[in-house]
Scaffold this motif. Structure first.
Motif, PDB file in Angstrom:
ATOM      1  N   ARG A 221     -14.063 -57.551   0.671  1.00  0.00           N
ATOM      2  CA  ARG A 221     -13.353 -57.017   1.825  1.00  0.00           C
ATOM      3  C   ARG A 221     -11.981 -57.674   2.017  1.00  0.00           C
ATOM      4  O   ARG A 221     -11.019 -57.002   2.374  1.00  0.00           O
ATOM      5  N   ASP A 222     -11.910 -58.964   1.794  1.00  0.00           N
ATOM      6  CA  ASP A 222     -10.627 -59.649   1.966  1.00  0.00           C
ATOM      7  C   ASP A 222      -9.604 -59.142   0.962  1.00  0.00           C
ATOM      8  O   ASP A 222      -8.450 -58.869   1.305  1.00  0.00           O
TER       9      ASP A 222
ATOM     10  N   TRP B 154      -8.249 -59.144   9.122  1.00  0.00           N
ATOM     11  CA  TRP B 154      -8.642 -57.738   9.229  1.00  0.00           C
ATOM     12  C   TRP B 154      -9.754 -57.491  10.249  1.00  0.00           C
ATOM     13  O   TRP B 154      -9.730 -56.435  10.905  1.00  0.00           O
ATOM     14  N   PRO B 155     -10.740 -58.397  10.443  1.00  0.00           N
ATOM     15  CA  PRO B 155     -11.751 -58.076  11.464  1.00  0.00           C
ATOM     16  C   PRO B 155     -11.152 -57.947  12.864  1.00  0.00           C
ATOM     17  O   PRO B 155     -11.611 -57.119  13.668  1.00  0.00           O
TER      18      PRO B 155
ATOM     19  N   ALA C 132      -9.034 -54.563  12.924  1.00  0.00           N
ATOM     20  CA  ALA C 132      -9.891 -53.373  12.979  1.00  0.00           C
ATOM     21  C   ALA C 132     -10.569 -53.240  14.337  1.00  0.00           C
ATOM     22  O   ALA C 132     -10.681 -52.137  14.888  1.00  0.00           O
ATOM     23  N   ALA C 133     -11.011 -54.355  14.901  1.00  0.00           N
ATOM     24  CA  ALA C 133     -11.708 -54.308  16.188  1.00  0.00           C
ATOM     25  C   ALA C 133     -10.778 -53.949  17.335  1.00  0.00           C
ATOM     26  O   ALA C 133     -11.207 -53.374  18.339  1.00  0.00           O
TER      27      ALA C 133
ATOM     28  N   GLY D 266     -12.254 -49.499  18.171  1.00  0.00           N
ATOM     29  CA  GLY D 266     -12.310 -49.327  16.726  1.00  0.00           C
ATOM     30  C   GLY D 266     -12.077 -47.881  16.352  1.00  0.00           C
ATOM     31  O   GLY D 266     -12.254 -46.977  17.178  1.00  0.00           O
TER      32      GLY D 266
ATOM     33  N   ARG E 209     -19.546 -52.297   4.094  1.00  0.00           N
ATOM     34  CA  ARG E 209     -18.572 -53.383   3.900  1.00  0.00           C
ATOM     35  C   ARG E 209     -17.162 -52.826   3.711  1.00  0.00           C
ATOM     36  O   ARG E 209     -16.195 -53.341   4.281  1.00  0.00           O
TER      37      ARG E 209
ATOM     38  N   GLU F  99     -15.773 -51.331   7.123  1.00  0.00           N
ATOM     39  CA  GLU F  99     -15.502 -52.273   8.200  1.00  0.00           C
ATOM     40  C   GLU F  99     -14.116 -52.892   8.141  1.00  0.00           C
ATOM     41  O   GLU F  99     -13.624 -53.388   9.156  1.00  0.00           O
ATOM     42  N   VAL F 100     -13.484 -52.841   6.987  1.00  0.00           N
ATOM     43  CA  VAL F 100     -12.150 -53.434   6.857  1.00  0.00           C
ATOM     44  C   VAL F 100     -11.152 -52.751   7.794  1.00  0.00           C
ATOM     45  O   VAL F 100     -10.244 -53.393   8.319  1.00  0.00           O
TER      46      VAL F 100
ATOM     47  N   ALA G 131     -13.969 -50.249  12.830  1.00  0.00           N
ATOM     48  CA  ALA G 131     -14.988 -50.995  13.554  1.00  0.00           C
ATOM     49  C   ALA G 131     -15.914 -50.084  14.356  1.00  0.00           C
ATOM     50  O   ALA G 131     -16.970 -50.523  14.803  1.00  0.00           O
TER      51      ALA G 131
END
Length: 305
Positions: free
Chosen positions: A74-75, A108-109, A112-113, A120, A150, A153-154, A157
């Protein structure tokens, strides 16, 4: 029937799905131009080349570049999306803000959130790029679903955005597996299997309803939506209904998306990516493949083409 996939085979399946996705995206995008008449595609008349692809294909190329053994990175995917994105490819305002934030160092979390006032995104981004990931995981629907979460989610959200990515990934995995073991699923069987692996959501409800639609494309678009709202909920069930009904016929699948209107490049990208996972690149008309703008050079440099 079980089988073993080696990395080279996984990549080949993903690239053929990417070809179907990108041609569907590029051809579908031509029908946002008033001079091009959707009805012409039913008579095999297509717009003059070249056909430029949109953010659907750009994001899918970033995803393919990130594919490797083990859990989806994901990163690395987030970094590639942020580094490669071209706002002129048709990204929505929310996506542009998010990717610029990631470029500037926001994890990114968090980016995205924060999208859409903390709800999201439930848009199509995760779904429109997901088919090659599913083709890569043709040997396991469970892995196709888990890794799609996975990957989604990048940037997404919202549960519906994630569910859209999962549904498309699982559909492409089913299609690629069917190609490998030689047993084409019936449309209802494919859609029910997708629903069984998709998290509880409006997207899953739509896929379940799609499995019950035996009429034509007009009925499917009326009942499921045609992507006009640019949400996973009104895009993914319809695009997967088209793919399930035209799994052996790539041109018919793209034509069904085009004549139904709405978010044509995205529905054609989703359906095209799933169908090409079954037909392979040989199912795509060579003239269409030639008319599509070449995929980015950096994808080949990254080992993805």
């Amino acid at each position: 029937m079980s089988f073993t996939l080696f990395p080279g085979t996984r990549l080949a399946l993903a690239l053929e799905s990417l070809a179907g996705l990108s041609v569907g995206d590029a051809l579908g995008a031509q029908y946002f131009m008033p001079a091009n008449k959707p009805a012409d595609l039913l008579d095999a008349r297509v717009p003059e080349p070249p056909w430029e692809w949109t953010d659907d294909t750009e994001q899918a190329c970033c995803l393919v570049a990130a594919l490797a053994e083990g859990d989806f990175d994901r990163d690395g995917f987030a970094e590639t999306l942020a580094r490669r994105f071209d706002p002129g490819r048709g990204y929505g305002p929310g996506a542009i803000v998010m990717l610029r934030e990631i470029q500037q160092g926001l994890p990114w979390p968090i980016a995205a959130a924060a999208a859409f006032d903390g709800q999201g995104s439930c848009g199509n981004g995760a779904a429109m790029r997901a088919a090659p990931l599913g083709a890569w995981h043709a040997d396991s629907l469970a892995h196709a679903a888990a890794q799609a979460v996975r990957a989604a989610e990048v940037t997404h959200a919202h549960p519906e955005g994630i569910a859209g990515g999962v549904a498309v990934s699982v559909a492409a995995a089913i299609a690629a597996a069917a190609r490998l073991h030689g047993h084409k699923p019936e449309p209802e069987q494919l859609l029910r299997a997708v629903a069984a692996h998709t998290p509880a959501s409006v997207v899953r409800d739509g896929v379940t309803e799609a499995a019950q639609i035996t009429g034509g494309v007009a009925e499917a678009a009326y009942r499921l939506g045609n992507g006009r709202r640019a949400l996973a909920q009104d895009t993914v069930p319809f695009a997967l209904w088209v793919a399930a009904r035209h799994l052996q016929d790539y041109p018919a699948a793209v034509a069904a998306c085009v004549v139904s209107g709405g978010d044509v490049d995205t529905t054609a990208a989703v359906a095209g990516g799933v169908v090409a996972a079954y037909t392979g690149v040989d199912g795509i008309p060579p003239a269409w493949l030639s008319a599509r703008e070449p995929l980015p050079a950096w994808l080949a440099a990254a080992g993805g083409e």
